[in-house]
Design a protein around this motif. Structure first.
Motif, mmCIF file in Angstrom:
data_model
loop_
_atom_site.group_PDB
_atom_site.id
_atom_site.type_symbol
_atom_site.label_atom_id
_atom_site.label_comp_id
_atom_site.label_asym_id
_atom_site.label_seq_id
_atom_site.Cartn_x
_atom_site.Cartn_y
_atom_site.Cartn_z
ATOM 1 N N UNK A 165 -13.643 60.540 88.378
ATOM 2 C CA UNK A 165 -13.732 61.319 87.143
ATOM 3 C C UNK A 165 -13.406 62.789 87.396
ATOM 4 N N UNK A 166 -12.769 63.384 86.400
ATOM 5 C CA UNK A 166 -12.350 64.799 86.477
ATOM 6 C C UNK A 166 -13.563 65.735 86.425
ATOM 7 N N UNK A 167 -13.512 66.788 87.228
ATOM 8 C CA UNK A 167 -14.553 67.826 87.227
ATOM 9 C C UNK A 167 -13.864 69.180 87.088
ATOM 10 N N UNK A 168 -14.414 70.038 86.225
ATOM 11 C CA UNK A 168 -13.857 71.384 86.058
ATOM 12 C C UNK A 168 -14.888 72.437 86.440
ATOM 13 N N UNK A 169 -14.399 73.662 86.617
ATOM 14 C CA UNK A 169 -15.281 74.769 87.006
ATOM 15 C C UNK A 169 -16.466 74.899 86.059
ATOM 16 N N UNK A 170 -17.613 75.150 86.615
ATOM 17 C CA UNK A 170 -18.797 75.467 85.815
ATOM 18 C C UNK A 170 -19.495 74.263 85.204
ATOM 19 N N UNK A 171 -19.012 73.057 85.495
ATOM 20 C CA UNK A 171 -19.625 71.896 84.847
ATOM 21 C C UNK A 171 -20.900 71.442 85.561
ATOM 22 N N UNK A 172 -21.739 70.742 84.760
ATOM 23 C CA UNK A 172 -22.972 70.162 85.291
ATOM 24 C C UNK A 172 -22.840 68.641 85.255
ATOM 25 N N UNK A 173 -23.779 67.951 85.871
ATOM 26 C CA UNK A 173 -23.685 66.487 85.952
ATOM 27 C C UNK A 173 -23.630 65.865 84.553
ATOM 28 N N UNK A 174 -24.380 66.438 83.592
ATOM 29 C CA UNK A 174 -24.356 65.858 82.241
ATOM 30 C C UNK A 174 -22.952 65.937 81.624
ATOM 31 N N UNK A 175 -22.189 67.004 81.933
ATOM 32 C CA UNK A 175 -20.803 67.085 81.443
ATOM 33 C C UNK A 175 -19.997 65.896 81.953
ATOM 34 N N UNK A 176 -20.227 65.542 83.193
ATOM 35 C CA UNK A 176 -19.446 64.447 83.795
ATOM 36 C C UNK A 176 -19.839 63.112 83.168
ATOM 37 N N UNK A 177 -21.142 62.940 82.910
ATOM 38 C CA UNK A 177 -21.596 61.713 82.243
ATOM 39 C C UNK A 177 -20.967 61.632 80.845
ATOM 40 N N UNK A 178 -20.928 62.760 80.144
ATOM 41 C CA UNK A 178 -20.279 62.772 78.816
ATOM 42 C C UNK A 178 -18.790 62.460 78.925
ATOM 43 N N UNK A 179 -18.147 62.960 79.999
ATOM 44 C CA UNK A 179 -16.707 62.658 80.166
ATOM 45 C C UNK A 179 -16.505 61.164 80.431
ATOM 46 N N UNK A 180 -17.438 60.566 81.167
ATOM 47 C CA UNK A 180 -17.340 59.117 81.391
ATOM 48 C C UNK A 180 -17.464 58.372 80.061
ATOM 49 N N UNK A 181 -18.393 58.820 79.221
ATOM 50 C CA UNK A 181 -18.543 58.178 77.903
ATOM 51 C C UNK A 181 -17.260 58.323 77.083
ATOM 52 N N UNK A 182 -16.650 59.504 77.173
ATOM 53 C CA UNK A 182 -15.468 59.783 76.338
ATOM 54 C C UNK A 182 -14.227 59.071 76.835
ATOM 55 N N UNK A 183 -14.167 58.767 78.126
ATOM 56 C CA UNK A 183 -12.896 58.270 78.668
ATOM 57 C C UNK A 183 -12.961 56.866 79.280
ATOM 58 N N UNK A 184 -14.106 56.486 79.851
ATOM 59 C CA UNK A 184 -14.111 55.230 80.613
ATOM 60 C C UNK A 184 -15.245 54.264 80.249
ATOM 61 N N UNK A 185 -16.349 54.780 79.749
ATOM 62 C CA UNK A 185 -17.518 53.913 79.512
ATOM 63 C C UNK A 185 -18.192 54.317 78.201
ATOM 64 N N UNK A 186 -17.574 54.011 77.065
ATOM 65 C CA UNK A 186 -18.103 54.494 75.784
ATOM 66 C C UNK A 186 -19.501 53.996 75.455
ATOM 67 N N UNK A 187 -19.903 52.903 76.071
ATOM 68 C CA UNK A 187 -21.245 52.379 75.766
ATOM 69 C C UNK A 187 -22.277 52.774 76.824
ATOM 70 N N UNK A 188 -21.953 53.736 77.684
ATOM 71 C CA UNK A 188 -22.916 54.197 78.693
ATOM 72 C C UNK A 188 -24.074 54.897 77.987
ATOM 73 N N UNK A 189 -25.306 54.401 78.216
ATOM 74 C CA UNK A 189 -26.474 54.971 77.527
ATOM 75 C C UNK A 189 -27.064 56.108 78.353
ATOM 76 N N UNK A 190 -27.280 57.254 77.695
ATOM 77 C CA UNK A 190 -27.886 58.411 78.348
ATOM 78 C C UNK A 190 -28.680 59.175 77.285
ATOM 79 N N UNK A 191 -29.848 59.689 77.684
ATOM 80 C CA UNK A 191 -30.665 60.451 76.730
ATOM 81 C C UNK A 191 -30.504 61.933 77.040
#
Ligand code: SF4
Ligand code: F3S
Ligand code: FES
Length: 254
Positions: free
Chosen positions: A25-51
Motif C-alpha cells: 500500500x502507498x504511503x505519503x509524507x505525514x501519514x498515520x496508520x489510520x490513513x493507510x487503513x483508510x487507503x486500504x478501504x478505498x482501494x483494496x478492501x472496501x469491507x475492512x471494518x475499523x472503528x
C-alpha cells in the motif's frame, strides 16, 4: 521525502475465526496508520471494518495493536517505522472480535457501571463546591482519559487471564475509584460506602502487581500506576491495618 510502498499485514475475520492478510500500500509524507487503513478501504478492501471517529487522538475509538503494541491508529505516524518494515495491525487482544479491527469493548462499560458515582456533599448546592487547586489538579490528570481502553487491553491480569475479568475492574476503572477516593468533596463514606474497601473487595485492586504496562501505553500520558493505583493501594492497606478500624470492626461483630 517522497511516497513509498509499505508492506502491511492486517487481521481480517470475525468471531468464527480469521487471519493476517498481506497488502502492499502507498504511503505519503505525514501519514498515520489510520490513513493507510483508510487507503486500504478505498482501494483494496472496501469491507475492512475499523472503528474511528475524530482522527485527532481524542475520541479513543481507533485503538488497535500495531506490531503487537496497543496504540491509537490515528496517532501512530508511519515515520516511526522503517520503510522496509512489515507493519502488522491486529484488533485489541483482550476483547472479543466483532469483525476485522473492531472489538466488543462492552467489558469496560460493565466495569464503569460497577463504580458508584460521586456522592455530593450534604448541604452544599451545585455551584457552591469549593476545593483546593491542588485537589483539582490531582483529579484533572485522571479526567484527561479518552476511554481508548488501551490500558485495559495491555494489563496482563485480563490480557492473559480471561477468567479474571469478573473480579478485576482494570486500570482505567481502578483509576476512577482512586480519583473519587481522593476527591475532598466526595461524601461516599458518610453514605456508608468505603471506596478503599470496595477497591479491594469488589474491583480487584489486589490483582494489580504494579507492572506499569498500563501507564506505558496511555496516549494521554496519565501516570495511572504512580498517581492512582499505588496511592490507592497505600490507602487501602493503611485502612486495613489501622488499629482503630480493626477495633471498630471487632466491636461491630459482637
Ligand atoms: Fe486510554 Fe489512558 Fe484512559 Fe486508559 S487511562 S483508557 S490508556 S486514556
Ligand atoms: Fe495492570 Fe497497570 Fe497494575 S498494567 S498490573 S493495572 S500497574
Ligand atoms: Fe479518535 Fe483515533 S480516531 S482517537
Amino acid at each position: 521525502m517522497s511516497g513509498y510502498t509499505a508492506h502491511f499485514k492486517v487481521w481480517r475475520g470475525d468471531v468464527s475465526g480469521g487471519g493476517l492478510k498481506d497488502f502492499e500500500v502507498e504511503v505519503n509524507d505525514g501519514e498515520v496508520v489510520l490513513d493507510i487503513i483508510h487507503r486500504l478501504q478505498a482501494t483494496q478492501a472496501p469491507d475492512l471494518a475499523v472503528r474511528w471517529n475524530c482522527k485527532a487522538g481524542k475520541c479513543g475509538s481507533c485503538s488497535a495493536e500495531i506490531n503487537g503494541r496497543p496504540r491509537l491508529m490515528c496517532m501512530t505516524r508511519m515515520s516511526v517505522f522503517g520503510r522496509e518494515e512489515t507493519i502488522t495491525v491486529t484488533p485489541l487482544r483482550a476483547f472479543p472480535v466483532v469483525r476485522d479491527l473492531v472489538t466488543d469493548v462492552g467489558f469496560n462499560y460493565t466495569k464503569a457501571r460497577e463504580v458508584p458515582a460521586f456522592v455530593p456533599p450534604a448541604g452544599v448546592a451545585p455551584g457552591e463546591y469549593r476545593m483546593m487547586q491542588e485537589d483539582v489538579d490531582r483529579s484533572q490528570e485522571f479526567r484527561k482519559c479518552i476511554e481508548c481502553f488501551l490500558c485495559q487491553d495491555t494489563c496482563h491480569v485480563v490480557r492473559d487471564h480471561e477468567e479474571n475479568k469478573q473480579a478485576f475492574a482494570g486500570p482505567r476503572f481502578l483509576m476512577r475509584v482512586a480519583e473519587l477516593d481522593m476527591h475532598p468533596l466526595d461524601a461516599a463514606a458518610e453514605a456508608g460506602l468505603d471506596r478503599k474497601t470496595t477497591a479491594q473487595d469488589e474491583h480487584g485492586l489486589g490483582y494489580c502487581n504494579i507492572t506499569k504496562c498500563c501507564t506505558e501505553v496511555c496516549p494521554e500520558g496519565i501516570k495511572i500506576t504512580d498517581n492512582a493505583l499505588i496511592p490507592l493501594k497505600e490507602r487501602a492497606v493503611d485502612r486495613k491495618y489501622d488499629p482503630l478500624v480493626w477495633l471498630g470492626s471487632k466491636i461491630r461483630r459482637r
